[in-house]
Write an enzyme that holds these catalytic residues in place. Structure first.
Site, PDB file in Angstrom:
ATOM      1  N   SER A 146      11.871 -10.454  14.187  1.00  0.00           N
ATOM      2  CA  SER A 146      12.982  -9.569  14.553  1.00  0.00           C
ATOM      3  C   SER A 146      13.694 -10.121  15.773  1.00  0.00           C
ATOM      4  O   SER A 146      13.082 -10.754  16.644  1.00  0.00           O
ATOM      5  CB  SER A 146      12.391  -8.197  14.867  1.00  0.00           C
ATOM      6  N   TYR A 185       6.010  -2.276  18.931  1.00  0.00           N
ATOM      7  CA  TYR A 185       6.484  -2.882  17.678  1.00  0.00           C
ATOM      8  C   TYR A 185       7.008  -4.293  17.945  1.00  0.00           C
ATOM      9  O   TYR A 185       6.663  -5.253  17.249  1.00  0.00           O
ATOM     10  CB  TYR A 185       7.584  -2.019  17.052  1.00  0.00           C
ATOM     11  N   GLY A 192      16.200   2.396  26.418  1.00  0.00           N
ATOM     12  CA  GLY A 192      15.705   1.150  25.830  1.00  0.00           C
ATOM     13  C   GLY A 192      16.738   0.356  25.048  1.00  0.00           C
ATOM     14  O   GLY A 192      16.464  -0.776  24.653  1.00  0.00           O
ATOM     15  N   ARG A 211      20.545   6.229  24.673  1.00  0.00           N
ATOM     16  CA  ARG A 211      19.160   6.284  24.200  1.00  0.00           C
ATOM     17  C   ARG A 211      18.364   5.298  25.048  1.00  0.00           C
ATOM     18  O   ARG A 211      18.749   4.115  25.122  1.00  0.00           O
ATOM     19  CB  ARG A 211      19.128   5.892  22.716  1.00  0.00           C
ATOM     20  N   LYS A 240       5.753  -8.404  16.812  1.00  0.00           N
ATOM     21  CA  LYS A 240       6.520  -9.519  16.242  1.00  0.00           C
ATOM     22  C   LYS A 240       6.337 -10.760  17.110  1.00  0.00           C
ATOM     23  O   LYS A 240       6.132 -11.871  16.620  1.00  0.00           O
ATOM     24  CB  LYS A 240       8.009  -9.149  16.146  1.00  0.00           C
ATOM     25  N   ARG A 297      25.975  -4.613  18.081  1.00  0.00           N
ATOM     26  CA  ARG A 297      24.880  -5.209  17.309  1.00  0.00           C
ATOM     27  C   ARG A 297      25.431  -6.119  16.229  1.00  0.00           C
ATOM     28  O   ARG A 297      26.566  -5.980  15.794  1.00  0.00           O
ATOM     29  CB  ARG A 297      24.040  -4.118  16.617  1.00  0.00           C
ATOM     30  N   LEU A 311      21.061   3.625  13.010  1.00  0.00           N
ATOM     31  CA  LEU A 311      22.423   4.139  12.925  1.00  0.00           C
ATOM     32  C   LEU A 311      22.900   4.378  11.489  1.00  0.00           C
ATOM     33  O   LEU A 311      23.365   5.468  11.157  1.00  0.00           O
ATOM     34  CB  LEU A 311      23.373   3.173  13.650  1.00  0.00           C
ATOM     35  N   ASN A 361       0.833  -1.222   0.000  1.00  0.00           N
ATOM     36  CA  ASN A 361       0.000   0.000   0.000  1.00  0.00           C
ATOM     37  C   ASN A 361       0.862   1.266   0.000  1.00  0.00           C
ATOM     38  O   ASN A 361       0.329   2.363   0.113  1.00  0.00           O
ATOM     39  CB  ASN A 361      -0.980   0.003   1.182  1.00  0.00           C
ATOM     40  N   LYS A 396       7.229  -0.383  11.303  1.00  0.00           N
ATOM     41  CA  LYS A 396       8.456  -0.876  11.951  1.00  0.00           C
ATOM     42  C   LYS A 396       9.221   0.134  12.795  1.00  0.00           C
ATOM     43  O   LYS A 396      10.343  -0.154  13.213  1.00  0.00           O
ATOM     44  CB  LYS A 396       9.391  -1.437  10.883  1.00  0.00           C
TER      45      LYS A 396
END
Ligand code: NAD
Ligand code: UFG
Length: 341
Positions: free
Chosen positions: A124, A148, A293, A291, A152, A230, A199, A32, A84
């Site tokens: 995720s 979010y 979380g 940041r 998932k 990460r 990032l 969409n 997302k």
């Protein structure tokens, strides 16, 4: 084989389209364009020299799904469609739950009604929550940090329950780690709307002069250089993982879960330094507070995808940084430039 890609105009869907077409499959896209542009699909055709069948419509709408499935016999679907953005999901959680859950339920119902009981789902790494890495597929799922992530988590449960109720289903849950980079042609890539949250797009926009400064969130984490770690994975490696996952879904029934990551972690400083080195530039940057979380460390145990699917990530952090910058330089305004002409 012929596959339906919901959300196929998006970042990961468009790269997966290239990988599937290059592997000799056909693709049908339903999107969409809530977070994408049809230009991405024209470029998929340009890269591959192959045709993409495209339907504009909402995956939550069963009539839109029937319009596609009545006309397009497909062997399986990959469900990329979803919202997302972590921060946005905190602000408008009901929109996230509605879009991300309704789309999966509607898709499964209409697929089954058309006799197609195979789905690959874009999950995720965030479903692992705050656990000790490496993240393994057989770990119990964690407590999620935002709506979010819960979508998932819940989608995985919905799909597992669908298999319990009807063992003819084949469900493959793919837990992506941190996809970055772009197709090596520079024709398709990540096209964030507004200020990027992640990032790599923030690095690219800072390098391009669109953002004054890159802010690095926290260097007081319990990691070797103090910044978060990460598992960054090149989006074309991730895309190729979908080819293997679909081939697996065709051959098996039941539910199977795979991490799609490299198995290796890099810190924020390592990513920034690598980007500067391979692209021969200096970023205007500043380390600021954490940041809220963010987990200190997250990376995959990537052994299961290698063992069962015969897939592993091949591209390096250098490749990710080079290809991300190549895309950014060629497309300073993402896909908008051609449409605006
Ligand atoms: P994206 O926003 O670029 O692509 C999602 C696509 O889905 C867009 O083209 C959007 O227009 C479409 N869409 C959304 N809702 C729709 C609906 N109801 N009907 C039809 N189309 C709809 O995102 P992406 O980065 O390509 O991610 C693809 C999937 O992978 C998403 O489900 C996302 O949650 C998941 N994922 C992404 C990451 C990441 O870091 N990019 C990490 C883990 C999981
Ligand atoms: N970071 C910065 N500056 C920025 C952006 C990010 O320093 O401008 C840092 C973050 O603090 C983090 C690292 O870079 O340490 C990676 O951040 P990203 O936002 O790129 O990636 P995340 O790991 O936070 O997010 C990913 C996915 C989300 C998913 C989330 C859950 O992109 O979809 O993991 O863990 F929800």
């Amino acid at each position: 084989m012929r596959f339906l890609l919901t959300g196929g105009a998006g970042c990961i869907g468009s790269h997966a389209g290239v990988a599937l077409l290059n592997a000799g499959h056909e693709v049908v896209v339903l999107d969409n364009y809530i977070n994408s542009s049809p230009e991405a699909l024209r470029r998929v055709e340009k890269i591959t020299g192959k045709h993409v069948t495209v339907y504009e419509g909402d995956c939550c709408n069963e009539a839109d799904l029937d319009r596609v499935l009545d006309n397009e016999p497909v062997d399986a679907a990959v469900h990329f469609a979803g919202l997302k953005a972590v921060g946005e999901s905190v602000r408008i959680p009901l929109d996230y739950y509605r879009n991300n859950l309704d789309s999966t339920i509607a898709l499964c119902k209409r697929l089954a009604a058309h006799g197609i009981k195979r789905i690959v789902f874009s999950s995720s790494a965030t479903v692992y929550g705050d656990q000790q890495p490496p993240m393994r597929e057989d770990m119990p799922l964690g407590v999620c940090s935002c709506p979010y992530a819960w979508t998932k988590w819940m989608n995985e449960q919905i799909l597992r329950d669908a298999v319990v109720a009807d063992p003819e289903w084949s469900v493959v849950l793919l837990r992506y780690f941190n996809p970055v980079g772009a197709h090596e042609s520079g024709l398709i890539g990540e096209d964030p709307s507004g200020i990027p949250n992640n990032l790599m797009p923030f690095i690219c926009q800072t390098a391009a002069g669109m953002r004054e400064k890159l802010f690095l969130f926290g260097n007081d984490y319990p990691t070797p250089d103090g910044t978060c770690i990460r598992d960054y994975i090149h989006v074309m490696d991730l895309a190729e993982g979908h080819v293997k996952a679909l081939e697996y879904a065709i051959e098996h029934t039941g539910v199977e879960t795979f991490n799609l990551g490299t198995g290796e972690g890099y810190s924020v400083y390592q990513v920034v330094n690598t980007f500067e080195t391979v692209n021969n530039l200096q970023l205007n940057k500043e380390t600021v507070a954490r940041r809220p979380g963010d987990l200190p460390v997250s990376y995959a145990d990537a052994a299961k995808a290698q063992r069962v699917l015969g897939w592993h990530a091949r591209r390096s952090l250098e490749d990710m940084c080079r290809d991300a910058w190549h895309w950014q330089k060629l497309n300073p305004r993402g896909y908008r430039q051609e449409e605006d002409l």
